[in-house]
Design a protein around this motif. Structure first.
Motif, PDB file in Angstrom:
ATOM      1  N   MET A 130      27.226  40.511  49.595  1.00 48.58           N
ATOM      2  CA  MET A 130      26.250  39.923  48.684  1.00 48.58           C
ATOM      3  C   MET A 130      26.934  39.025  47.650  1.00 48.58           C
ATOM      4  N   LEU A 131      28.083  39.455  47.141  1.00 40.05           N
ATOM      5  CA  LEU A 131      28.804  38.642  46.162  1.00 40.05           C
ATOM      6  C   LEU A 131      29.250  37.316  46.777  1.00 40.05           C
ATOM      7  N   SER A 132      29.642  37.359  48.055  1.00 41.13           N
ATOM      8  CA  SER A 132      30.074  36.125  48.718  1.00 41.13           C
ATOM      9  C   SER A 132      28.920  35.127  48.822  1.00 41.13           C
ATOM     10  N   ASN A 133      27.710  35.654  48.868  1.00 41.58           N
ATOM     11  CA  ASN A 133      26.522  34.796  48.940  1.00 41.58           C
ATOM     12  C   ASN A 133      26.149  34.250  47.560  1.00 41.58           C
ATOM     13  N   CYS A 134      26.356  35.096  46.538  1.00 41.23           N
ATOM     14  CA  CYS A 134      26.014  34.677  45.173  1.00 41.23           C
ATOM     15  C   CYS A 134      27.042  33.697  44.601  1.00 41.23           C
ATOM     16  N   LEU A 135      28.321  33.941  44.907  1.00 43.39           N
ATOM     17  CA  LEU A 135      29.416  33.149  44.342  1.00 43.39           C
ATOM     18  C   LEU A 135      29.941  32.225  45.435  1.00 43.39           C
ATOM     19  N   ASP A 136      29.709  30.958  45.302  1.00 41.11           N
ATOM     20  CA  ASP A 136      29.963  30.015  46.392  1.00 41.11           C
ATOM     21  C   ASP A 136      31.421  29.556  46.423  1.00 41.11           C
ATOM     22  N   PHE A 137      32.257  30.351  47.137  1.00 43.05           N
ATOM     23  CA  PHE A 137      33.655  29.975  47.322  1.00 43.05           C
ATOM     24  C   PHE A 137      33.962  29.680  48.786  1.00 43.05           C
ATOM     25  N   GLY A 138      32.931  29.527  49.586  1.00 39.53           N
ATOM     26  CA  GLY A 138      33.146  29.240  50.995  1.00 39.53           C
ATOM     27  C   GLY A 138      33.540  30.458  51.807  1.00 39.53           C
ATOM     28  N   VAL A 139      33.348  31.651  51.248  1.00 36.80           N
ATOM     29  CA  VAL A 139      33.659  32.887  51.971  1.00 36.80           C
ATOM     30  C   VAL A 139      32.436  33.300  52.781  1.00 36.80           C
ATOM     31  N   LEU A 140      32.590  33.429  54.081  1.00 32.54           N
ATOM     32  CA  LEU A 140      31.483  33.821  54.934  1.00 32.54           C
ATOM     33  C   LEU A 140      31.093  35.271  54.670  1.00 32.54           C
ATOM     34  N   GLN A 141      29.789  35.547  54.728  1.00 33.79           N
ATOM     35  CA  GLN A 141      29.314  36.895  54.438  1.00 33.79           C
ATOM     36  C   GLN A 141      29.935  37.935  55.361  1.00 33.79           C
ATOM     37  N   HIS A 142      30.009  37.619  56.662  1.00 34.31           N
ATOM     38  CA  HIS A 142      30.525  38.630  57.578  1.00 34.31           C
ATOM     39  C   HIS A 142      32.017  38.867  57.354  1.00 34.31           C
ATOM     40  N   GLU A 143      32.735  37.865  56.839  1.00 32.06           N
ATOM     41  CA  GLU A 143      34.150  38.046  56.514  1.00 32.06           C
ATOM     42  C   GLU A 143      34.306  38.982  55.321  1.00 32.06           C
ATOM     43  N   ALA A 144      33.517  38.752  54.276  1.00 28.04           N
ATOM     44  CA  ALA A 144      33.577  39.607  53.089  1.00 28.04           C
ATOM     45  C   ALA A 144      33.106  41.023  53.418  1.00 28.04           C
ATOM     46  N   PHE A 145      32.050  41.130  54.229  1.00 28.90           N
ATOM     47  CA  PHE A 145      31.529  42.440  54.626  1.00 28.90           C
ATOM     48  C   PHE A 145      32.610  43.249  55.345  1.00 28.90           C
ATOM     49  N   THR A 146      33.273  42.622  56.311  1.00 30.89           N
ATOM     50  CA  THR A 146      34.293  43.321  57.090  1.00 30.89           C
ATOM     51  C   THR A 146      35.468  43.739  56.215  1.00 30.89           C
ATOM     52  N   ALA A 147      35.888  42.860  55.322  1.00 28.59           N
ATOM     53  CA  ALA A 147      36.995  43.183  54.426  1.00 28.59           C
ATOM     54  C   ALA A 147      36.637  44.360  53.524  1.00 28.59           C
ATOM     55  N   GLY A 148      35.405  44.374  53.011  1.00 26.89           N
ATOM     56  CA  GLY A 148      34.970  45.497  52.186  1.00 26.89           C
ATOM     57  C   GLY A 148      34.941  46.795  52.957  1.00 26.89           C
ATOM     58  N   LEU A 149      34.515  46.725  54.205  1.00 23.99           N
ATOM     59  CA  LEU A 149      34.439  47.921  55.044  1.00 23.99           C
ATOM     60  C   LEU A 149      35.823  48.478  55.355  1.00 23.99           C
ATOM     61  N   MET A 150      36.811  47.592  55.503  1.00 22.35           N
ATOM     62  CA  MET A 150      38.143  47.996  55.949  1.00 22.35           C
ATOM     63  C   MET A 150      39.129  48.291  54.824  1.00 22.35           C
ATOM     64  N   HIS A 151      38.782  47.983  53.587  1.00 21.36           N
ATOM     65  CA  HIS A 151      39.805  47.995  52.534  1.00 21.36           C
ATOM     66  C   HIS A 151      40.433  49.379  52.310  1.00 21.36           C
ATOM     67  N   ASP A 152      39.675  50.444  52.547  1.00 22.79           N
ATOM     68  CA  ASP A 152      40.193  51.808  52.335  1.00 22.79           C
ATOM     69  C   ASP A 152      40.512  52.522  53.647  1.00 22.79           C
ATOM     70  N   ILE A 153      40.799  51.765  54.702  1.00 22.63           N
ATOM     71  CA  ILE A 153      41.035  52.381  56.005  1.00 22.63           C
ATOM     72  C   ILE A 153      42.231  53.326  55.966  1.00 22.63           C
ATOM     73  N   GLY A 154      43.167  53.084  55.047  1.00 17.36           N
ATOM     74  CA  GLY A 154      44.307  53.986  54.914  1.00 17.36           C
ATOM     75  C   GLY A 154      43.890  55.391  54.531  1.00 17.36           C
ATOM     76  N   LYS A 155      42.821  55.532  53.752  1.00 16.25           N
ATOM     77  CA  LYS A 155      42.331  56.859  53.383  1.00 16.25           C
ATOM     78  C   LYS A 155      41.782  57.591  54.600  1.00 16.25           C
ATOM     79  N   LEU A 156      41.076  56.854  55.459  1.00 15.22           N
ATOM     80  CA  LEU A 156      40.569  57.471  56.683  1.00 15.22           C
ATOM     81  C   LEU A 156      41.723  57.936  57.562  1.00 15.22           C
ATOM     82  N   LEU A 157      42.748  57.106  57.686  1.00 14.33           N
ATOM     83  CA  LEU A 157      43.915  57.491  58.475  1.00 14.33           C
ATOM     84  C   LEU A 157      44.532  58.780  57.941  1.00 14.33           C
ATOM     85  N   ILE A 158      44.678  58.879  56.632  1.00 11.34           N
ATOM     86  CA  ILE A 158      45.274  60.076  56.031  1.00 11.34           C
ATOM     87  C   ILE A 158      44.437  61.308  56.335  1.00 11.34           C
TER      88      ILE A 158
END
Length: 279
Positions: A130-158
């Motif tokens: 949603m922030l990528s849509n509100c703040l126009d920096f050329g970041v695609l929504q699905h790119e920001a969504f995926t990055a947000g989903l993956m950012h804590d993947i290390g915790k899942l691994l642990i």
């Protein structure tokens, strides 16, 4: 303090020894994710992979025929659902489905932590999108969504490593506080190494590694969006932490990207009024 230090050292050794052998994602899920994060995903490949997964294809058709998206004709195939929904929505639906089923262990204590971790990952994914849509920096929504989903993947691994150890060592008892402290200490580095190992884009791995740094470059827009999404979820108590007293508009990341109160309230309202995201 000595107990915590010894546990962290031992847990890091466990993670290092099992990171490359313990499957965090099943093979089909991983192939779908790797295709979705490409600059130019092959929709035929995505269609084939989703069609071969009954749960994912069923959920996709359910969403495509929901009141929000349905047209005059009922969608009955994955191909027509892909056409109707578009890449951004497909990414959200499919990655959310994949993530939810991987945040499980069969251990009551770990499942409780995994559920909160999944809720936080989903909250960050939608907030970053949603922030990528509100703040126009050329970041695609699905790119920001995926990055947000993956950012804590290390915790899942642990948590996956701890689940495996508990299976092998019957009676192993680790306090929840110690597990949370261990995740906080180790997840950034371990998430980076895991994402590199499974051949996720370098940018995704760097976000996992750097999302807690004190300062980041002002041109790392996706990282800034994920960091903001992370803080929004912490303020709202979505996940393992609740930090309600933070003034989000005053933090440096918010000022760098020019986050305004209406945009912040829009994201917060969405997260509050969409509980089905976290059920």
């Amino acid at each position: 303090m000595a107990e915590q230090s010894a546990f962290l050292k031992q847990l890091k050794q466990y993670v290092e020894s099992e990171r490359f052998s313990l499957p965090v994602f099943d093979p089909v899920s991983l192939r779908i994710q790797l295709e979705l994060v490409k600059k130019d995903p092959n929709l035929r490949t995505i269609e084939k992979l989703i069609t071969g997964d009954q749960a994912l294809s069923g959920n996709l058709l359910k969403v495509a025929n929901s009141p929000l998206y349905r047209g005059l004709v009922v969608t009955t195939s994955v191909r027509s659902a892909l056409t109707r929904l578009g890449l951004t929505e497909i990414t959200r639906i499919v990655l959310a489905g994949i993530s939810k089923r991987n945040f499980r262990s069969g251990d009551r204590q770990l499942d409780g932590l995994m559920k909160k971790l999944w809720q936080h990952s989903m909250g960050c994914a939608f907030a970053a999108g949603m922030l990528s849509n509100c703040l126009d920096f050329g970041v695609l929504q699905h790119e920001a969504f995926t990055a947000g989903l993956m950012h804590d993947i290390g915790k899942l691994l642990i948590l996956k490593v701890v689940a495996e150890r508990k299976k092998r060592m019957r009676g192993l008892d680790i306090s929840t506080n110690l597990l949370v402290e261990a995740m906080d200490s180790l997840h950034a580095e371990q998430g980076y190494l895991l994402l590199k190992h499974i051949h996720m884009p370098e940018s995704m791995a760097v976000i996992s590694r750097d999302h807690h740094l004190e300062n980041v470059s002002s041109d790392q827009y996706v990282l800034l969006l994920v960091r903001l999404a992370n803080r929004i979820c912490h303020q709202m108590g979505i996940g393992l932490k609740h930090e309600p007293d933070h003034d989000l508009l005053m933090i440096p990341d918010a000022q760098v990207v020019g986050l305004k109160q209406p945009d912040l309230e829009k994201v917060q309202h969405f997260l509050i009024t969409t509980p089905e995201l976290f059920s």
